[in-house]
Design an enzyme around this catalytic site. Structure first.
Site, PDB file in Angstrom:
ATOM      1  CB  CYS A 184      -0.976   0.029   1.170  1.00 33.82           C
ATOM      2  SG  CYS A 184      -1.465  -1.565   1.790  1.00 33.82           S
ATOM      3  NE  ARG A 222       2.076  -9.077   5.023  1.00 36.63           N
ATOM      4  CZ  ARG A 222       0.780  -9.019   4.727  1.00 36.63           C
ATOM      5  NH1 ARG A 222      -0.061  -9.838   5.350  1.00 36.63           N
ATOM      6  NH2 ARG A 222       0.322  -8.155   3.853  1.00 36.63           N
ATOM      7  CD  GLN A 278      -0.354  -8.670  -0.142  1.00 38.59           C
ATOM      8  OE1 GLN A 278       0.216  -7.596  -0.218  1.00 38.59           O
ATOM      9  NE2 GLN A 278      -1.269  -8.925   0.776  1.00 38.59           N
ATOM     10  CG  ASP A 283      -1.790  -5.275  -2.740  1.00 36.11           C
ATOM     11  OD1 ASP A 283      -3.005  -5.087  -2.590  1.00 36.11           O
ATOM     12  OD2 ASP A 283      -0.929  -4.984  -1.891  1.00 36.11           O
ATOM     13  CG  HIS A 292      -3.562  -0.075  -2.879  1.00 36.55           C
ATOM     14  ND1 HIS A 292      -2.494  -0.882  -3.184  1.00 36.55           N
ATOM     15  CD2 HIS A 292      -3.936  -0.385  -1.619  1.00 36.55           C
ATOM     16  CE1 HIS A 292      -2.212  -1.627  -2.135  1.00 36.55           C
ATOM     17  NE2 HIS A 292      -3.068  -1.359  -1.166  1.00 36.55           N
ATOM     18  CE  LYS A 349     -11.832  -8.283   7.185  1.00 34.75           C
ATOM     19  NZ  LYS A 349     -10.712  -9.179   7.424  1.00 34.75           N
ATOM     20  CG  HIS A 367      -5.789  -3.310   0.371  1.00 37.52           C
ATOM     21  ND1 HIS A 367      -4.449  -3.181   0.548  1.00 37.52           N
ATOM     22  CD2 HIS A 367      -6.053  -4.633   0.412  1.00 37.52           C
ATOM     23  CE1 HIS A 367      -3.914  -4.389   0.690  1.00 37.52           C
ATOM     24  NE2 HIS A 367      -4.865  -5.280   0.608  1.00 37.52           N
TER      25      HIS A 367
END
Length: 644
Positions: A335, A364, A382, A384, A386, A470, A516
Site C-alpha cells: 500500500c 512478513r 500479492q 495487490d 489500490h 471489508k 485495497h
RNA sequence: GCUGGCGUAGCUCAGCUGGUAGAGCAUCUGAUUUGUAAUCAGAGGGUCGGGGGUUCGAUCCCCUCCGCCAGCUCCA
C-alpha cells in the site's frame, strides 16, 4: 395434581402431569421417536430430554436430522471423554470441552502430557463407560456451594466465578463424574454411537498465550459409524491432496532449509503454472482499466513510520537493516508504495479512479510455528491493487472488484463461494479510525454491491480492520473446504497519513477514498489451493506438461519427434518420452505426473500420420489424425476448460 | 513464540534397550525394441539434521541449536 399443556410444532397440544419430561411426550407419540430424539427445544431453549417441564410449554424434539442436536451429542461425547480421563488419571484438572465443526475437544491440565498410547487407552475407557449406559443428570447447585465444591479445580473455579448464575447447573455421568456445565446433554451414554479420538495438542487456557498451556484432546463424533467413516475418509482425501505432498511428487516447488523457512522455491513445472496464473491476472488488470506498477522490495524505515506500519505492524516485519544513509526495511505491504506512486503529482477528479495494480512481493516475519507449505509463508506475492477514487465512485468500484473476483474464481474452476462483510461497531469502542460518514458510505457500498450482484453474503459486525470495513470472498473447493480468498477493503487511515488529495470540480482539495483489494490473496497460497482443489491434476491450460508423446520403439522416434514439434509449434507444452522403456512404464509415469494427454506413437500411427490418444482420466480414446488432436487441444487450452 | 511428536541415500522406509548402516523406487551403465499403469542385470550414492557431552566406542544415551509435522496464538 396440576398438569401442563404442551404444544407441539404442528400446533397440536398434549396435557402432561407436572414432573413430566420431553422424553415422556416423545414416548407417548412413538417409541421410535423417543429412540431417535437427542435433545428437546422447550419454549425455544435447548432442553434435556430428561429435564421436567416447568409449566405450559412449546416442545420440539430434535433428532439426528438437526445440526443443533449434533452439537449437543458432541458436547456429551466431550463429557464422556472427560469422565474417561478422570477414571484413568484422577489427578487431571478439567478445563472446557465444547463441540466444534468436526467433533469436539476437551482441555485438561495435567503435569504429564498425554501420549498417543494414552489416547488409545482413553478411547477404550470411553467405550467402556458408554456401555454402562450412564445417564447425564442435571443437578442444580448454589454458587457459593459450587465454589466450595470446586475449590481444588482452578479452571472450573475460575469459570464458576465468572460465568455462573446464583444457582447453576451441573451434569453428572455416573456416580463419580460431575462437571459445571450449562448443558443440555443427551439422556444417556448409550445414545452415543460413533466417536474417535484423533489427536493431542497444546492449547492455551482461554486462548490466551500468556495463560497456562493445557493438553487438548481432539475427537470426532457422529450419529452413525457410516457418517464418521465418511468424515475420516474426507480427512484422508485431504491428506492425499495436500499441496506439500503433491508439490514434491509433481516437482512443483520446495522450501529449502538452507534458505530458511517460509520461503518458497518454484521449480520449472511449478514456475510455468505460476506464470500462467500471473499472466492471466496481469491481462485481466489491463482489460479492466488497471495500471500496472512495480515497486521496490525494501524501503527506508521512514516510509513505514509514515504509513504507521512501523508502529502497529512491527512484530510482523523483518528487522531493520542499517545502511550508510538510513535504515531500511523489507516491505510487508504494498500500500505505501502504491500511495507514493499516486502522490507523485497532483490529481484532478477527472483522473479518478486511479487503479494501481502490482504483483507485489512482500515479506512478513511470521512466527516460527505458523508457517504451512505455501499457504502461510514469510515471502509472498500479492495480486495487490489500490483504487483511489471519489465518494461517488465507490460503489461502482466495489461492484467491479467483486465481478473481477468472481471471474477469477470461475476461471480457476471454483463454482461455489460465499461473501462476508466485516463492519465496525458503530464507533462505540473508539478502536476504529475514520469518520462515521466514511464508515457509512463504505459499508453501504459493500452491502449494495453484493445485493446488486446477487451474492450470498453474511454481515459480521465489529470484525472490520481498524482502518476500514471489508468484504471477503471465500471459495468452496472440490472437497467442500472453505478458503479465504479475495478481499476488498476500505482504508480511511492511509490517505490521511499520507495527506493524499485530488482537486475536485469545485477547485478545492479533497481526500480520495482508497480501496485495497487482492483477488488471489497471495499467489503462493492460491497456487497451493489450486493444487489441492485439482488434486494435482490441473486442467490442460494450467498443466505444466500438457501432452506426453511416447514412441513404442525407437523406430518411431523420428515420427514422435515430428508430432512433438508440431504440437510445440501450436504452443503446447510437450514432453517427448524417448526413453528406451516399454509403453506401460511411460504411461504409468505420465499418469503419476497427471499429464492430461498421452500420445502413443507406434508403427501404424507413424505410417498413417495419426496418434493413439490416452487421457489421464478417461484412458484410451482411440486413434485419430494428428491434425484433429492438435485442434482439440488448442481448443481446450484457448478456452481454459477446467473439466476436460 | 508455546505444547507434543519427529529428523537414517533424491524419495518411501528398515535398523533387536550403544560395536561407525540396509531394502525398494529414482540415478548411471549394459542388455532388451517393447501397443495403454512398473523388462532384466550391474554400478554409484549416506559426516544417520548441525554442534557439544557421556563412553574404550554413539544413528542409538544426555544437552543445545536448526528444520519438519499436529494443534494453540496470529494470519494472505
Amino acid at each position: 395434581m396440576s398438569s401442563f399443556a404442551i404444544t407441539l410444532p404442528d400446533g397440536s397440544q398434549k396435557s402432561v402431569d407436572a414432573g413430566a419430561r420431553p422424553l415422556d411426550v416423545a414416548e407417548a407419540i412413538s417409541p421410535r421417536l423417543a429412540e431417535a430424539a437427542i435433545v428437546a427445544r422447550v419454549n425455544g431453549v435447548l432442553w434435556d430430554l430428561t429435564r421436567p417441564f416447568t409449566g405450559d410449554s412449546t416442545l420440539e424434539l430434535l433428532t439426528n436430522k438437526n445440526p443443533e442436536a449434533l452439537e449437543v451429542y458432541r458436547h456429551s461425547t466431550a463429557h464422556l471423554l472427560a469422565a474417561a480421563v478422570l477414571e484413568l488419571y484422577p489427578e487431571t484438572q478439567l478445563g472446557i470441552g465444547p463441540p466444534i465443526d468436526t467433533g469436539f475437544y476437551y482441555d485438561f491440565d495435567r503435569p504429564v502430557p498425554f501420549t498417543p498410547e494414552d489416547l488409545e487407552k482413553i478411547e477404550a475407557k470411553m467405550w467402556e463407560i458408554q456401555a454402562r449406559d450412564l445417564p447425564y443428570d442435571r443437578i442444580l447447585t448454589r454458587k457459593d456451594e459450587g465454589l466450595e465444591k470446586y475449590k481444588d479445580m482452578w479452571m472450573k473455579s475460575e469459570l464458576i466465578t465468572e460465568r455462573a448464575d446464583e444457582v447453576f447447573s451441573e451434569y453428572t455421568l455416573g456416580p463419580a463424574f460431575i462437571d459445571f456445565c450449562r448443558g443440555p446433554h443427551v439422556p444417556s451414554t448409550k445414545k452415543i454411537k460413533a466417536f474417535k479420538l484423533l489427536s493431542i495438542a497444546g492449547a492455551y487456557w482461554k486462548g490466551d498465550e500468556k495463560r497456562k498451556q493445557l493438553q487438548r484432546i481432539y475427537g470426532t463424533a457422529f450419529f452413525t459409524k457410516k457418517e464418521q467413516d465418511e468424515h475420516l475418509a474426507r480427512i484422508e482425501e485431504a491428506k492425499r491432496r495436500d499441496h506439500r505432498k503433491l508439490g514434491a511428487e509433481l516437482d512443483l516447488f520446495s522450501i529449502q532449509e538452507l534458505a530458511g523457512p517460509g520461503l518458497a522455491f518454484f521449480h520449472p513445472k511449478g514456475g510455468i503454472i505460476r506464470k500462467t496464473l500471473e499472466d492471466w491476472m496481469r491481462e485481466a488488470y489491463l482489460k479492466r482499466g488497471y495500471s500496472l506498477v512495480y515497486t521496490p522490495h525494501v524501503a527506508r524505515v521512514d516510509l513505514w513510520k509514515t504509513s504507521g506500519h512501523f508502529g502497529f505492524y512491527r512484530e510482523n516485519m523483518f528487522t531493520v537493516m542499517p545502511l550508510d544513509d538510513a535504515e531500511y526495511q523489507l516491505k510487508p505491504m504494498n500500500c505505501p508504495c502504491h500511495i507514493l506512486v499516486y502522490a507523485r503529482k497532483p490529481h484532478s477528479y477527472r483522473d479518478l479512479p486511479q487503479r494501481l495494480g502490482e504483483l507485489g512481493t512482500v515479506y512478513r516475519y511470521e512466527r516460527s510455528g505458523t508457517m504451512h507449505g505455501l499457504m502461510r509463508v514469510r515471502g509472498f506475492t500479492q495480486d495487490d491493487a489500490h483504487i483511489f477514487c471519489t465518494p461517488e465512485q465507490v460503489e461502482s468500484e466495489v461492484v467491479a472488484c467483486l465481478e473481477f473476483a468472481i471471474d477469477t474464481l470461475r476461471t480457476f474452476g471454483f463454482e461455489k463461494y460465499k461473501a462476508e462483510i466485516s463492519t465496525w461497531d458503530g464507533g462505540a469502542s473508539g478502536k476504529y479510525d475514520g469518520s462515521p460518514e466514511h464508515w457509512q458510505l463504505a459499508e453501504n457500498a459493500l452491502r449494495r454491491a453484493v445485493e446488486k450482484l446477487g451474492i450470498e453474503a453474511t454481515v459480521v459486525p465489529d470484525e472490520a480492520a481498524f482502518y476500514g470495513p471489508k468484504i471477503d470472498m471465500k471459495l468452496v473447493d472440490a472437497i467442500g473446504r472453505l478458503w479465504q480468498l479475495s478481499t476488498v477493503q476500505f482504508d480511511f487511515t492511509l490517505p490521511r497519513r499520507f495527506q493524499l488529495e485530488y482537486i475536485g470540480e469545485d477547485g478545492k482539495k479533497h481526500q480520495p477514498l482508497m480501496v485495497h483489494r487482492a483477488l488471489f490473496g497471495s499467489v503462493e497460497r492460491f497456487f497451493g489451493i489450486l493444487v489441492e482443489h485439482y488434486a494435482g491434476a490441473f486442467p490442460v491450460w494450467l498443466s505444466p506438461v500438457q501432452v506426453a508423446v511416447m514412441p513404442i520403439t525407437d523406430k518411431q522416434l523420428d515420427y514422435a519427434k515430428q508430432v512433438a514439434k508440431e504440437l510445440e509449434a501450436d504452443g503446447v507444452r510437450v514432453y517427448l518420452d524417448d526413453r528406451n522403456e516399454k509403453v506401460n512404464l511411460k504411461i504409468r509415469d505420465a499418469q503419476m505426473q497427471k499429464i492430461p494427454f498421452m500420445l502413443v506413437c507406434g508403427g501404424r500411427e507413424a505410417e498413417q500420420g495419426t496418434v493413439s490418444v490416452r487421457h489421464r482420466k478417461h484412458a484410451d480414446q482411440g486413434v485419430k489424425p494428428l491434425a484433429e488432436f492438435r485442434e482439440q487441444i488448442k481448443q481446450l487450452i484457448a478456452t481454459r476448460v477446467n473439466n476436460d
